[in-house]
Write an enzyme that holds these catalytic residues in place. Structure first.
Site, PDB file in Angstrom:
ATOM      1  N   LEU C  74       0.858  -1.191   0.000  1.00  0.00           N
ATOM      2  CA  LEU C  74       0.000   0.000   0.000  1.00  0.00           C
ATOM      3  C   LEU C  74       0.885   1.228   0.000  1.00  0.00           C
ATOM      4  CD1 LEU C  74      -2.597  -0.501   2.888  1.00  0.00           C
ATOM      5  CD2 LEU C  74      -2.848  -1.124   0.478  1.00  0.00           C
ATOM      6  N   CYS C  75       0.607   2.174  -0.881  1.00  0.00           N
ATOM      7  CA  CYS C  75       1.415   3.398  -0.898  1.00  0.00           C
ATOM      8  C   CYS C  75       1.175   4.196   0.384  1.00  0.00           C
ATOM      9  CB  CYS C  75       1.080   4.258  -2.103  1.00  0.00           C
ATOM     10  SG  CYS C  75       2.021   5.802  -2.073  1.00  0.00           S
ATOM     11  N   VAL C  76       2.243   4.439   1.101  1.00  0.00           N
ATOM     12  CA  VAL C  76       2.114   5.098   2.400  1.00  0.00           C
ATOM     13  C   VAL C  76       1.659   6.551   2.262  1.00  0.00           C
ATOM     14  CG1 VAL C  76       4.585   5.682   2.522  1.00  0.00           C
ATOM     15  CG2 VAL C  76       3.252   5.430   4.626  1.00  0.00           C
TER      16      VAL C  76
END
Lengths: 116, 119, 119
Positions: C74-76
Site C-alpha cells: 500500500l502506498c504510504v
C-alpha cells in the site's frame, strides 16, 4: 512492439474507447473489459467507431464481463442498419477472449495502456 | 534494466488528489534516473492552461506542481496539437513550455514505451 | 518478440477501492490467470483510492497472498493523504504492507509488463 489498450469504462460515461482508437497504431490491440464491454451493446453508439477501426486494430472482448452483463458478441447493434434501403453494414470483428486470452494479449503486446 | 516511462494526463484538473499523485509517480521515476515523458491529451491540456484560479472554487492550485517539473530530469513534456486546437488553445496559452506533437505521432510514441500510466 | 507462452514478470497497480468498481475483481482474476499460465507477479502496488483494499474485510487479497506469496504494497503517502496513517500497520489486512512509490518503480523496472487496474 504493438500496444495493448484496455478500455474499462462504458461509452455512455467515457469517451475512452473513441479517444483511444483515435491514437491507436496499426497492429495495436484493444481489449474491452468491465463496463467497457457495453460498447458491444445495442444502442451504445459505438458500432460505427468500432467498424472504422476494423482492419487497423484488433478489438477483443473479455467474455466473462460481457456475459455477466447479459450481453453476447452477436449484439444486433454491431450490424447496425444502413440508411433506408441500403443493406446493414457488416459487423465489426470483435474477438472473444477469456482471462487466459487476456494474459496472452499482455504477453504479446507492450506497453499495456489503461484508458479511463 | 532501464525502462522507458510515459505518463499521460487526459482529464481536466478537477480530480482531487489524483493528478498530484500521478505526478508524484512521475517524479519518483525521474529520481530513479529512468527516461520519463509527460503527455497532455484531450481535456488533460486544461491542466496547464493559463489563467486558472482553482483556489476561488476551493480546489488546489496545480500550476506550481507542473512548474516544479523543470527541476527534475523529465525527458520531454509533450502536448497533442489536436487536443489544443479542438479546445481553441495554442501553446502560448500554457503555463509551462510543452512540445506540440501531432495525433498521428502518438501511436509510435506509445509503442516505444515500456510503461504507460494514464491519469 | 517474446512468445506469449514464455514466462513473464508482471507489476500490477490497483487504483480503486474494493467496492468502487469491478476493477479489483478484474485484477484478482487476471493475477490468478497469469499465475496459472506460469507467469510471475513481482508486486501488487495499491495507489490512489486503491489503498482502501488494505483495510477491507474482503478476504480475497489475503487468500491470494497466502496461496501465492504475493507482495501486496500500500502506498504510504496515498494512505496518509486519506487519513489512513502508516502507524496503524497492525490494522492492515493480512498480507499487506506499507511502502513508498520507490516500491512501484522498483517493481516496474523488474517486470516485463506493468498493468494498471481501476480508473
Amino acid at each position: 512492439m504493438a500496444a495493448l489498450h484496455l478500455i474499462s469504462r462504458s461509452p455512455a460515461d467515457s469517451r475512452a474507447l473513441e479517444q483511444c482508437l483515435a491514437r491507436a497504431g496499426e497492429g495495436d490491440a484493444v481489449l474491452l473489459i468491465e463496463d467497457g464491454v457495453y460498447a458491444a451493446a445495442e444502442g451504445s453508439g459505438s458500432g460505427e467507431i468500432l467498424r472504422a477501426a476494423t482492419g487497423r486494430v484488433m478489438v477483443y472482448v473479455l467474455m466473462p464481463d460481457l456475459e455477466a452483463r447479459g450481453l453476447d458478441i452477436g449484439s444486433p447493434c454491431l450490424r447496425a442498419a444502413g440508411a433506408n434501403n441500403s443493406p446493414p453494414s457488416p459487423a465489426p470483428a470483435l474477438h472473444p477472449v477469456d482471462y487466459r486470452g487476456f494474459v496472452n494479449l499482455t504477453a504479446s503486446h507492450r506497453p499495456v495502456v489503461s484508458w479511463f | 534494466m532501464g525502462k522507458k516511462f510515459l505518463f499521460i494526463l487526459r482529464r481536466s484538473p478537477q480530480q482531487g488528489a489524483r493528478v498530484r499523485e500521478t505526478l508524484d509517480m512521475l517524479l519518483t521515476v525521474a529520481a530513479f534516473d529512468q527516461p520519463v515523458m509527460l503527455l497532455f491529451l484531450d481535456d488533460g491540456v486544461y491542466q496547464i492552461k493559463r489563467g486558472q484560479s482553482p483556489e476561488s472554487v476551493g480546489l488546489p492550485a496545480v500550476a506550481p506542481t507542473f512548474e516544479a517539473l523543470a527541476l527534475y530530469d523529465v525527458e520531454a513534456v509533450l502536448v497533442e496539437r489536436e487536443s489544443l486546437a479542438e479546445r481553441g488553445l495554442t501553446e502560448s496559452d500554457l503555463v509551462i513550455p510543452a512540445e506540440a506533437i501531432a495525433r498521428a505521432e502518438i501511436a509510435a510514441l506509445v509503442a516505444d514505451q515500456d510503461v504507460v500510466v494514464t491519469g | 518478440m517474446e512468445r506469449f507462452f514464455s514466462s513473464m514478470k508482471y507489476a500490477i497497480q490497483i487504483n480503486s477501492a474494493p467496492v468502487q468498481s469491478q476493477s479489483v475483481h478484474s485484477a484478482q482474476q487476471f493475477i490468478k490467470a497469469a499465475l496459472a499460465e506460469g507467469h510471475e507477479i513481482i508486486r501488487v502496488f495499491f495507489y490512489h483510492d486503491g489503498i482502501y483494499n488494505g483495510f477491507a474485510v474482503d478476504a480475497a487479497w489475503p487468500a491470494l497472498a497466502r496461496q501465492h506469496g504475493l507482495d501486496l504494497v500500500l502506498c504510504v503517502s496515498a494512505a496518509e493523504r486519506r487519513g489512513m496513517a502508516a502507524g496503524a500497520s497492525a490494522e492492515l489486512a493480512e498480507g499487506f504492507r506499507f511502502g513508498g512509490l520507490a516500491q512501484w518503480v522498483d517493481a516496474a523496472l523488474k517486470a516485463d509488463r506493468t498493468l494498471v487496474f481501476g480508473g
